[in-house]
Design an enzyme around this catalytic site. Structure first.
Site, PDB file in Angstrom:
ATOM      1  N   CYS A   1       0.862  -1.180   0.000  1.00  0.00           N
ATOM      2  CA  CYS A   1       0.000   0.000   0.000  1.00  0.00           C
ATOM      3  C   CYS A   1       0.901   1.233   0.000  1.00  0.00           C
ATOM      4  O   CYS A   1       2.084   1.133  -0.329  1.00  0.00           O
ATOM      5  CB  CYS A   1      -0.976  -0.012   1.182  1.00  0.00           C
TER       6      CYS A   1
ATOM      7  N   ASN B   1       2.372   1.514   4.332  1.00  0.00           N
ATOM      8  CA  ASN B   1       2.659   0.250   5.005  1.00  0.00           C
ATOM      9  C   ASN B   1       2.362   0.291   6.505  1.00  0.00           C
ATOM     10  O   ASN B   1       3.049  -0.314   7.303  1.00  0.00           O
ATOM     11  CB  ASN B   1       4.106  -0.186   4.742  1.00  0.00           C
TER      12      ASN B   1
ATOM     13  N   CYS C   1      -1.393   0.591   7.345  1.00  0.00           N
ATOM     14  CA  CYS C   1      -2.817   0.252   7.452  1.00  0.00           C
ATOM     15  C   CYS C   1      -3.175  -0.967   6.616  1.00  0.00           C
ATOM     16  O   CYS C   1      -3.320  -2.067   7.147  1.00  0.00           O
ATOM     17  CB  CYS C   1      -3.697   1.436   7.024  1.00  0.00           C
ATOM     18  N   ARG C   2      -3.306  -0.775   5.325  1.00  0.00           N
ATOM     19  CA  ARG C   2      -3.854  -1.833   4.470  1.00  0.00           C
ATOM     20  C   ARG C   2      -2.909  -3.009   4.261  1.00  0.00           C
ATOM     21  O   ARG C   2      -3.313  -4.162   4.444  1.00  0.00           O
ATOM     22  CB  ARG C   2      -4.260  -1.237   3.112  1.00  0.00           C
ATOM     23  N   SER C   3      -1.682  -2.753   3.844  1.00  0.00           N
ATOM     24  CA  SER C   3      -0.808  -3.888   3.515  1.00  0.00           C
ATOM     25  C   SER C   3      -0.397  -4.718   4.732  1.00  0.00           C
ATOM     26  O   SER C   3      -0.411  -5.944   4.650  1.00  0.00           O
ATOM     27  CB  SER C   3       0.401  -3.448   2.689  1.00  0.00           C
TER      28      SER C   3
ATOM     29  N   ASP D   1      -8.124   3.595   1.264  1.00  0.00           N
ATOM     30  CA  ASP D   1      -7.212   3.939   2.356  1.00  0.00           C
ATOM     31  C   ASP D   1      -8.025   4.550   3.494  1.00  0.00           C
ATOM     32  O   ASP D   1      -8.613   5.618   3.334  1.00  0.00           O
ATOM     33  CB  ASP D   1      -6.161   4.933   1.861  1.00  0.00           C
TER      34      ASP D   1
END
Length: 160
Positions: free
Chosen positions: A9, A12, A14-16, A126
């Protein structure tokens, strides 16, 4: 030899790392730890060395997932080091592919949402600047996409 997945993401945090932790959970549940390994990275260096965002970590913990990780930036070496690179949105896709000007690794890079079965979103939004609901929705989407990814890897014979 393990099949290596990299989730990417922007920052690095939150999402990934959430996708990495969710996929690790699924891999453990299915006793595939000897078969699949996961990591995550960001296209930007904003948060190098930072743990996952506390709001994202709370959403993960609420559902029984770990929140391990330290932010790192994507590098060209990642193309050689991973079998599949899963990006969260089209901006991440463009940023990752910019590291591959000759197009040698294009086939390794996919949008994670391609593997979602129950959500129709094409990108993982995001949640960083939003409220708690955004983090919950991202975890829902990541669970769906990671489960679909694991099923895909088994069906196409990449893993047993």
């Amino acid at each position: 030899m393990k099949y290596r997945l990299l989730f990417v993401c922007l920052g690095n945090i939150c999402r990934s790392p959430s996708a990495e932790n969710i996929m690790n959970h699924l891999v453990e549940q299915r006793e595939l730890c000897d078969t699949i390994s996961c990591d995550s990275a960001g296209t930007a260096n904003y948060h190098m060395g930072s743990p996952p965002d506390r709001r994202m970590a709370a959403s993960l913990k609420k559902r029984g997932f770990s929140d391990h990780g330290k932010a790192r930036q994507f590098t060209p070496w990642d193309f050689r080091n991973f079998d599949l690179i899963l990006v969260m949105d089209r901006s991440n896709l463009e940023d990752v592919l910019a590291y591959d000007p000759r197009g040698e690794y294009t086939e390794k890079v996919k949008l994670l949402c391609e593997f979602a079965k129950y959500h129709s979103l094409q990108e993982v939004p995001d949640p960083y600047y939003g409220g708690p609901d955004g983090f919950e929705k991202v975890v829902d989407l990541l669970q769906d996409a990671c489960a679909g990814l694991l099923e895909y890897l088994q069906q196409c014979g990449r893993i047993k």
